[in-house]
Design a protein around this motif. Sequence first.
Motif, short mmCIF file in Angstrom:
data_model
loop_
_atom_site.label_atom_id
_atom_site.label_comp_id
_atom_site.label_asym_id
_atom_site.label_seq_id
_atom_site.Cartn_x
_atom_site.Cartn_y
_atom_site.Cartn_z
N PHE A 73 0.84 -1.20 0.00
CA PHE A 73 0.00 0.00 0.00
C PHE A 73 0.87 1.24 0.00
O PHE A 73 1.93 1.26 0.60
CB PHE A 73 -0.91 0.04 1.23
CG PHE A 73 -2.01 -0.96 1.19
CD1 PHE A 73 -3.15 -0.73 0.45
CD2 PHE A 73 -1.91 -2.14 1.90
CE1 PHE A 73 -4.17 -1.66 0.40
CE2 PHE A 73 -2.92 -3.07 1.87
CZ PHE A 73 -4.05 -2.82 1.11
N HIS A 74 0.40 2.26 -0.66
CA HIS A 74 1.09 3.54 -0.68
C HIS A 74 0.31 4.49 0.23
O HIS A 74 -0.83 4.83 -0.05
CB HIS A 74 1.10 4.08 -2.12
CG HIS A 74 2.13 5.10 -2.35
ND1 HIS A 74 3.35 4.82 -2.89
CD2 HIS A 74 2.14 6.42 -2.08
CE1 HIS A 74 4.06 5.92 -2.97
NE2 HIS A 74 3.34 6.91 -2.49
N PHE A 75 0.92 4.90 1.34
CA PHE A 75 0.25 5.74 2.32
C PHE A 75 0.74 7.18 2.22
O PHE A 75 1.93 7.44 2.07
CB PHE A 75 0.52 5.23 3.74
CG PHE A 75 -0.13 3.92 4.03
CD1 PHE A 75 -1.48 3.85 4.29
CD2 PHE A 75 0.61 2.75 4.04
CE1 PHE A 75 -2.08 2.64 4.57
CE2 PHE A 75 0.02 1.54 4.31
CZ PHE A 75 -1.33 1.49 4.57
N LEU A 76 -0.20 8.10 2.34
CA LEU A 76 0.07 9.52 2.41
C LEU A 76 -0.35 10.03 3.79
O LEU A 76 -1.14 9.37 4.47
CB LEU A 76 -0.71 10.25 1.32
CG LEU A 76 -0.37 9.87 -0.11
CD1 LEU A 76 -1.36 10.51 -1.08
CD2 LEU A 76 1.03 10.30 -0.45
N PRO A 77 0.13 11.19 4.21
CA PRO A 77 -0.25 11.69 5.55
C PRO A 77 -1.75 11.88 5.73
O PRO A 77 -2.25 11.75 6.84
CB PRO A 77 0.48 13.03 5.65
CG PRO A 77 1.62 12.90 4.73
CD PRO A 77 1.17 12.03 3.61
N ASN A 78 -2.49 12.17 4.67
CA ASN A 78 -3.93 12.36 4.82
C ASN A 78 -4.72 11.06 4.65
O ASN A 78 -5.94 11.06 4.75
CB ASN A 78 -4.43 13.40 3.83
CG ASN A 78 -4.11 13.04 2.40
OD1 ASN A 78 -3.66 11.95 2.10
ND2 ASN A 78 -4.33 13.99 1.51
N LEU A 79 -4.04 9.96 4.37
CA LEU A 79 -4.62 8.62 4.23
C LEU A 79 -5.60 8.49 3.06
O LEU A 79 -6.43 7.59 3.05
CB LEU A 79 -5.29 8.16 5.53
CG LEU A 79 -4.34 7.86 6.67
CD1 LEU A 79 -5.12 7.48 7.91
CD2 LEU A 79 -3.35 6.77 6.31
N PHE A 80 -5.53 9.36 2.06
CA PHE A 80 -6.34 9.19 0.86
C PHE A 80 -5.68 8.14 -0.03
O PHE A 80 -4.48 8.20 -0.28
CB PHE A 80 -6.50 10.49 0.09
CG PHE A 80 -7.40 11.48 0.76
CD1 PHE A 80 -8.61 11.09 1.31
CD2 PHE A 80 -7.03 12.80 0.87
CE1 PHE A 80 -9.44 12.00 1.94
CE2 PHE A 80 -7.85 13.72 1.50
CZ PHE A 80 -9.04 13.32 2.03
N PRO A 81 -6.42 7.17 -0.53
CA PRO A 81 -5.83 6.06 -1.28
C PRO A 81 -5.69 6.30 -2.78
O PRO A 81 -5.39 5.38 -3.50
CB PRO A 81 -6.82 4.93 -1.02
CG PRO A 81 -8.13 5.63 -0.95
CD PRO A 81 -7.84 6.94 -0.27
N THR A 82 -5.92 7.50 -3.27
CA THR A 82 -5.95 7.70 -4.72
C THR A 82 -4.62 7.38 -5.38
O THR A 82 -4.59 6.79 -6.45
CB THR A 82 -6.37 9.14 -5.06
OG1 THR A 82 -5.55 10.04 -4.33
CG2 THR A 82 -7.82 9.38 -4.71
N LEU A 83 -3.51 7.73 -4.77
CA LEU A 83 -2.21 7.43 -5.35
C LEU A 83 -1.98 5.93 -5.46
O LEU A 83 -1.50 5.43 -6.47
CB LEU A 83 -1.09 8.07 -4.53
CG LEU A 83 0.33 7.89 -5.05
CD1 LEU A 83 0.48 8.52 -6.41
CD2 LEU A 83 1.33 8.49 -4.08
N TYR A 84 -2.37 5.19 -4.42
CA TYR A 84 -2.23 3.73 -4.45
C TYR A 84 -3.06 3.13 -5.58
O TYR A 84 -2.58 2.29 -6.34
CB TYR A 84 -2.67 3.14 -3.10
CG TYR A 84 -2.85 1.66 -3.13
CD1 TYR A 84 -1.76 0.81 -3.25
CD2 TYR A 84 -4.11 1.09 -3.08
CE1 TYR A 84 -1.92 -0.56 -3.30
CE2 TYR A 84 -4.29 -0.27 -3.13
CZ TYR A 84 -3.19 -1.09 -3.24
OH TYR A 84 -3.36 -2.45 -3.30
#
Length: 150
Positions: A73-84
């Motif tokens: 999984f690709h995690f961002l600080p805001n936890l939005f999964p769009t990049l993943y």
Amino acid sequence: MNLFMCIYNENYVSIFQSDLNCLVSWGESLGLSFNVFKCFKMSYFCLSSPITVVYTIHYISISNKSSVRDLGFHFLPNLFPTLYFQEICCKSLKLMGFIKRISYEFNLDRSLKILFCSLVQPISEYGFVIWNSHFSIVILMIEKVQQKFV
């Protein structure tokens, strides 16, 4: 190894730093050393002004990352999964292109369906249950891959 802790105020920062120090000393007691330059920290927050802290291992500060990849999984600080999901849709479309190139002589639709279900579908559906109904854009991205196959 991942360490997590909810940081509400400065007291929690010192608790987390002491936990990190205990982990490092435990590893060293077993003959293992941490490579500080491979360690990093990432903060997940929903506040407009998060608590910023510098954590250290042996008085060397741990670098901060803006995104992390863990268990696929690709995690961002805001936890939005769009990049993943952009990544897995791109990977699924590339794999479908490969299947199309190697199977241009196939005359049976069943063979293509088996290839899709065994190779492409597991990639596009991995982790989908976690984000399923939360983001409509994610559902549209996954459906785009399936519609392209059809």
